[in-house]
Design a protein around this motif. Structure first.
Motif, PDB file in Angstrom:
ATOM      1  N   ALA A 122     -10.319 -26.652 -71.951  1.00 29.16           N
ATOM      2  CA  ALA A 122     -10.489 -28.104 -71.967  1.00 29.16           C
ATOM      3  C   ALA A 122      -9.389 -28.772 -72.781  1.00 29.16           C
ATOM      4  N   VAL A 123      -9.181 -30.040 -72.488  1.00 25.49           N
ATOM      5  CA  VAL A 123      -8.220 -30.849 -73.260  1.00 25.49           C
ATOM      6  C   VAL A 123      -8.865 -32.192 -73.566  1.00 25.49           C
ATOM      7  N   THR A 124      -8.248 -32.911 -74.502  1.00 26.80           N
ATOM      8  CA  THR A 124      -8.836 -34.166 -74.966  1.00 26.80           C
ATOM      9  C   THR A 124      -8.211 -35.401 -74.321  1.00 26.80           C
ATOM     10  N   GLY A 125      -7.321 -35.185 -73.356  1.00 25.37           N
ATOM     11  CA  GLY A 125      -6.694 -36.360 -72.739  1.00 25.37           C
ATOM     12  C   GLY A 125      -5.805 -35.933 -71.596  1.00 25.37           C
ATOM     13  N   PHE A 126      -5.137 -36.922 -71.017  1.00 24.57           N
ATOM     14  CA  PHE A 126      -4.302 -36.669 -69.841  1.00 24.57           C
ATOM     15  C   PHE A 126      -2.843 -36.525 -70.253  1.00 24.57           C
ATOM     16  N   PHE A 127      -2.110 -35.758 -69.479  1.00 21.92           N
ATOM     17  CA  PHE A 127      -0.775 -35.327 -69.908  1.00 21.92           C
ATOM     18  C   PHE A 127       0.377 -36.007 -69.167  1.00 21.92           C
ATOM     19  N   GLY A 128       1.540 -35.824 -69.743  1.00 23.25           N
ATOM     20  CA  GLY A 128       2.777 -36.238 -69.093  1.00 23.25           C
ATOM     21  C   GLY A 128       3.325 -37.569 -69.580  1.00 23.25           C
ATOM     22  N   LYS A 129       2.574 -38.264 -70.442  1.00 20.36           N
ATOM     23  CA  LYS A 129       3.048 -39.574 -70.878  1.00 20.36           C
ATOM     24  C   LYS A 129       4.251 -39.474 -71.818  1.00 20.36           C
ATOM     25  N   ILE A 148      -5.531 -25.294 -80.230  1.00 21.17           N
ATOM     26  CA  ILE A 148      -4.121 -25.494 -80.570  1.00 21.17           C
ATOM     27  C   ILE A 148      -3.795 -26.919 -80.146  1.00 21.17           C
ATOM     28  N   ASP A 149      -2.798 -27.522 -80.775  1.00 22.40           N
ATOM     29  CA  ASP A 149      -2.396 -28.821 -80.233  1.00 22.40           C
ATOM     30  C   ASP A 149      -1.333 -28.585 -79.160  1.00 22.40           C
ATOM     31  N   SER A 150      -0.926 -29.648 -78.490  1.00 18.63           N
ATOM     32  CA  SER A 150      -0.011 -29.476 -77.352  1.00 18.63           C
ATOM     33  C   SER A 150       1.367 -30.036 -77.662  1.00 18.63           C
ATOM     34  N   SER A 151       1.779 -29.917 -78.935  1.00 20.54           N
ATOM     35  CA  SER A 151       3.069 -30.507 -79.320  1.00 20.54           C
ATOM     36  C   SER A 151       4.242 -29.834 -78.602  1.00 20.54           C
ATOM     37  N   LEU A 171      -1.155 -23.203 -73.713  1.00 21.93           N
ATOM     38  CA  LEU A 171      -2.044 -22.268 -73.022  1.00 21.93           C
ATOM     39  C   LEU A 171      -1.531 -20.839 -73.152  1.00 21.93           C
ATOM     40  N   HIS A 172      -0.226 -20.687 -73.055  1.00 24.69           N
ATOM     41  CA  HIS A 172       0.345 -19.351 -73.230  1.00 24.69           C
ATOM     42  C   HIS A 172       0.149 -18.847 -74.654  1.00 24.69           C
ATOM     43  N   GLU A 173       0.202 -19.740 -75.608  1.00 20.15           N
ATOM     44  CA  GLU A 173      -0.018 -19.319 -77.003  1.00 20.15           C
ATOM     45  C   GLU A 173      -1.450 -18.825 -77.200  1.00 20.15           C
ATOM     46  N   ILE A 174      -2.404 -19.561 -76.651  1.00 18.44           N
ATOM     47  CA  ILE A 174      -3.810 -19.122 -76.752  1.00 18.44           C
ATOM     48  C   ILE A 174      -3.987 -17.774 -76.051  1.00 18.44           C
ATOM     49  N   SER A 175      -3.382 -17.639 -74.882  1.00 19.27           N
ATOM     50  CA  SER A 175      -3.514 -16.382 -74.116  1.00 19.27           C
ATOM     51  C   SER A 175      -2.942 -15.211 -74.886  1.00 19.27           C
ATOM     52  N   ARG A 176      -1.754 -15.434 -75.409  1.00 15.31           N
ATOM     53  CA  ARG A 176      -1.071 -14.375 -76.144  1.00 15.31           C
ATOM     54  C   ARG A 176      -1.899 -13.947 -77.363  1.00 15.31           C
ATOM     55  N   LEU A 182      -5.550 -31.948 -77.946  1.00 12.49           N
ATOM     56  CA  LEU A 182      -6.044 -30.615 -78.279  1.00 12.49           C
ATOM     57  C   LEU A 182      -6.241 -29.813 -77.002  1.00 12.49           C
ATOM     58  N   VAL A 183      -5.870 -28.549 -77.062  1.00  6.57           N
ATOM     59  CA  VAL A 183      -6.062 -27.619 -75.957  1.00  6.57           C
ATOM     60  C   VAL A 183      -7.057 -26.566 -76.456  1.00  6.57           C
ATOM     61  N   LEU A 184      -8.173 -26.421 -75.737  1.00 10.16           N
ATOM     62  CA  LEU A 184      -9.311 -25.698 -76.297  1.00 10.16           C
ATOM     63  C   LEU A 184      -9.906 -24.680 -75.333  1.00 10.16           C
ATOM     64  N   ALA A 185     -10.348 -23.576 -75.883  1.00 13.20           N
ATOM     65  CA  ALA A 185     -11.208 -22.665 -75.128  1.00 13.20           C
ATOM     66  C   ALA A 185     -12.610 -22.842 -75.703  1.00 13.20           C
ATOM     67  N   ILE A 186     -13.591 -22.964 -74.811  1.00 13.82           N
ATOM     68  CA  ILE A 186     -14.944 -23.343 -75.241  1.00 13.82           C
ATOM     69  C   ILE A 186     -15.978 -22.418 -74.616  1.00 13.82           C
TER      70      ILE A 186
END
Lengths: 337, 337
Positions: free
Chosen positions: A159-166, A215-218, A225-230, A271-275
Motif C-alpha cells: 500500500a501507499v499513502t498517495g498518488f505518484f509521479g507529481k 519505507i518512504d519513496s524519496s 519496493l525493491h528495497e523492501i523486497s531485498r 509511504l510505501v508499506l507492506a501490511i
C-alpha cells in the motif's frame, strides 16, 4: 571512478569496512539507525545530506532547500513510525553566499522543524564549495512498534499513502522547462519545492501494528519496493499503479510515459508499506482518520519477482530511479538488487 | 558575503532564526545538544562536518581524514564527559574519487569509531564538489554529571590535559613547508594527522563532579578560554602557559613565537577545564590514573578580563584562532566575544 560505481556500490564498500555493533536493533541499510536505551526503548538517529548540486533544482530557493533538508530526515523517521524529538544541522556554505542567504537557510531549517513540531537544537557551520546541509534527526521509539524494512511476508498487501509521479513531473518542468497545463503546473512544481513528510500517518500506522515493512519513496516507488523486497527476501506484484491524475494529464501533453513517471521518479515522500491482510482495515482507518488515503497497490510474493500487471500487459519493475533527471549518481543507481 | 561575516556571525544569524525548544537541558552554543529522556538522563547528540578544503591539510590521507571526522565529534562528547554510543556518517564524495579512496574513508571511519569503543551505525553518501564528512555522535548522559561550558565561577582553577602548540607547529610544517628538527618533526606532524580525543579523561573527570566548565581546544586554547568566559560570564588569567617542549624547540629554529603557537593554534584536542578549588586533587587524581597530567594554568576571574601573565609582562589573550594558517573563515574568526 566514483561516477561509475553508483551509490549502492559505494555504500556496500563503506559498510564492508565497518565493524558491526553487537545486538544492533536495526540492521545496516535500513532508513534509520538505533541504539537500545533500556525498557524496550530505542534511540533512533538518522542523518541525510542535501547537496546543492544534486538536491536543489533550479527554482528552489534557499529557504525551501533548508526546509527540504529537514523534511528528508523527518520523512525517514516517519516511515519508521518514530516521532522526531530534535534536529541538528551541519551546514557547508559557499563563500559567495550573502547574509540574506544565511537568513533564508536558518528560517528554512526552523520552518521545517516547527512544521513537524520539533526543534533544531544545534549544529555546525563550515565553508564549502557547494551548499551542503547535513541534518540529523533524533527520536525515541518503542522497539516493538518501529516499522523496519525487513518484515514483509508473502501475501502481505502493498500500500501507499498517495498518488505518484507529481514530483518527477515537476522536476521535468524545473529542469527541462517542459510546459504543463496552468491548472496543474503549480501542484506539480510544489511537489518538488515543498515536499511533505507523512509523519502523522507514519506514527498512526506504527500504533496499528499492521505494518510489516515500511519505507518512504524519496528514491521513487520502484526503488522503494525493491528495497523492501531485498530486505525482506520476498518479491512483489503491483496490480493497481497509483498514478496521480496530474501525472496522467502532464504525460498527456508532454508525451512522457505516466507509468515511468510514477515508478521511476523520486523526491516523493509517500509511504510505501507492506501490511498484514488481517489488519488492513485497521491500517486504512488509521490513515483515513488523518485525511490520508491508504491505497492498496498490490501484494508481496514469495517468488522474488517484481511485476507490474496492467490491463494490456505485465512488465518487470526495474530496480532503478529516473537517472536522466539528474546528471549525478546520487540516489539514481540501477544495480540489480 | 559570507567570507567577510565570520563563523560566529553566521552562527548568530542562524540561531536567531531558530525557535528554542522549551526546557532545553543544554543551551544553544554549547559543544553538544541534548534532549531529556527521563530518569535524569539526557540523549546527547553532536554533529560536526569535516570539509576537505579547510579541514584536510596536505599530507593527510583519506583514512586519516575520515578518522579525524570521527575524532572531532568524539572529542566534543569527551569534553562533556559523555560516552559515545554510536556514530553516523554522512559523506559527500567528489566524482573523481576511486574505489580505493572509498575504502580508505570507510576504514578510517571504522578505525576512529573502534578506537573509542563505539561503532558507525549508518549514514548517507552523496556526490559533492569537495570531500565532506559530516559525523554525528550520540550518547547518553546523567544530567547532573554532564560538563557544560557555562558553570565556571570566579576563583575556579583553570586546567588543561596537556601541552600546547604541537598541532599548530605541525600545520606549519604541512602547509608552509617549514623545517623542523628530525627528532620532533614526526611528533608535530602526527599531532595534526592523528588527533586524539581525550575520552577516558573526560569520562573520569565527569565522575569527580569537580569540573564547572569544560570544552575541547579544537579551535585553540585562547578561543576555548574565551568560550568558557563568554558562556559563564566570567574572565580568566593564565599564569602558567602550557607550551609543549616540542613547540619551544620548533619555535626556536623557525623564529615563530611559541606563545602564539600555543594560544592561537587549533586542531588540538586537549580538554580545557574550570575546576572547583576544593576538588582539585580529586580531578588531578582522576586524569593521572589514566596517565594524563592535569596542568593548572590559571584561574577564573570575576572581572571579564582575559590575561596571560608572563615573567616579563602581562598581555591580553585575544579571542581568536590563528587565521593565517588557513585561507578560510572556518573556526578562525576574531569577533570580540
Amino acid at each position: 571512478m566514483v561516477g561509475e560505481l553508483g551509490e549502492r556500490k559505494i555504500i556496500e564498500i563503506i559498510l564492508g569496512c565497518l565493524d558491526q555493533m553487537p545486538n544492533m536493533p536495526i540492521p545496516f541499510g535500513d532508513d534509520v539507525s538505533a541504539v537500545n536505551i533500556g525498557n524496550g526503548r530505542l534511540a533512533v538517529i538518522k542523518t541525510d545530506m542535501l547537496v546543492g548540486k544534486t538536491d536543489v533544482p533550479p527554482g528552489m530557493n534557499l529557504w525551501q532547500a533548508a526546509r527540504k533538508a529537514v523534511v528528508m530526515n523527518i520523512s525517514d523517521l516517519a516511515a519508521k513510525g518514530v516521532k522526531p524529538y530534535a534536529l541538528l544541522a551541519s551546514i557547508g556554505i559557499p563563500r559567495t553566499f550573502t547574509e540574506k542567504d544565511i537568513h533564508q537557510i536558518g528560517e528554512g531549517l526552523n520552518a521545517g522543524a516547527r512544521e513537524y513540531n520539533t526543534y533544531v537544537l544545534g549544529g555546525d557551520t563550515n565553508e564549502a564549495s557547494d551548499l551542503v546541509i547535513s541534518c540529523t534527526a533524533f527520536g525515541i521509539a518503542d522497539k516493538h512498534l518501529l516499522m523496519k524494512r525487513d518484515g514483509a511476508k508473502p501475501n502481505d498487501l502493498l500500500a501507499v499513502t498517495g498518488f505518484f509521479g507529481k514530483s518527477p513531473s515537476g522536476l521535468q518542468i524545473l529542469l527541462e522547462a517542459l510546459k504543463a497545463p496552468v491548472d496543474i503546473k503549480e501542484e506539480l512544481v510544489n511537489a518538488v519545492l515543498m515536499p511533505k513528510a507523512l509523519l502523522k500517518e507514519g506514527l498512526a500506522l506504527a500504533q496499528t501494528q499492521a505494518v510489516t515493512a515500511s519505507i518512504d519513496s524519496s528514491d521513487g516507488l520502484a526503488w522503494s519496493l525493491h528495497e523492501i523486497s531485498r530486505a525482506s527476501n520476498v518479491g512483489f506484484v503491483i496490480d493497481n499503479l497509483p498514478v496521480a491524475h496530474e501525472t496522467e494529464e502532464f504525460a498527456g501533453v508532454t508525451g512522457l510515459n505516466p507509468v515511468e513517471l510514477s515508478l521511476y521518479g523520486g523526491e516523493e515522500y509517500e509511504l510505501v508499506l507492506a501490511i498484514k491482510p488481517k489488519r488492513w482495515e485497521k491500517a486504512k482507518e488509521a490513515t483515513e482518520q488523518i485525511g490520508t488515503p491508504l491505497i492498496r497497490i498490490g501484494q508481496i510474493t514469495k517468488e522474488k519477482t517484481s511485476l507490474l500487471r496492467m490491463k494490456e500487459k505485465t512488465i518487470r519493475v526495474e530496480p532503478k530511479g529516473w537517472e536522466h533527471l539528474r546528471t549525478t549518481w546520487t540516489h539514481r543507481t540501477c544495480d540489480p538488487p
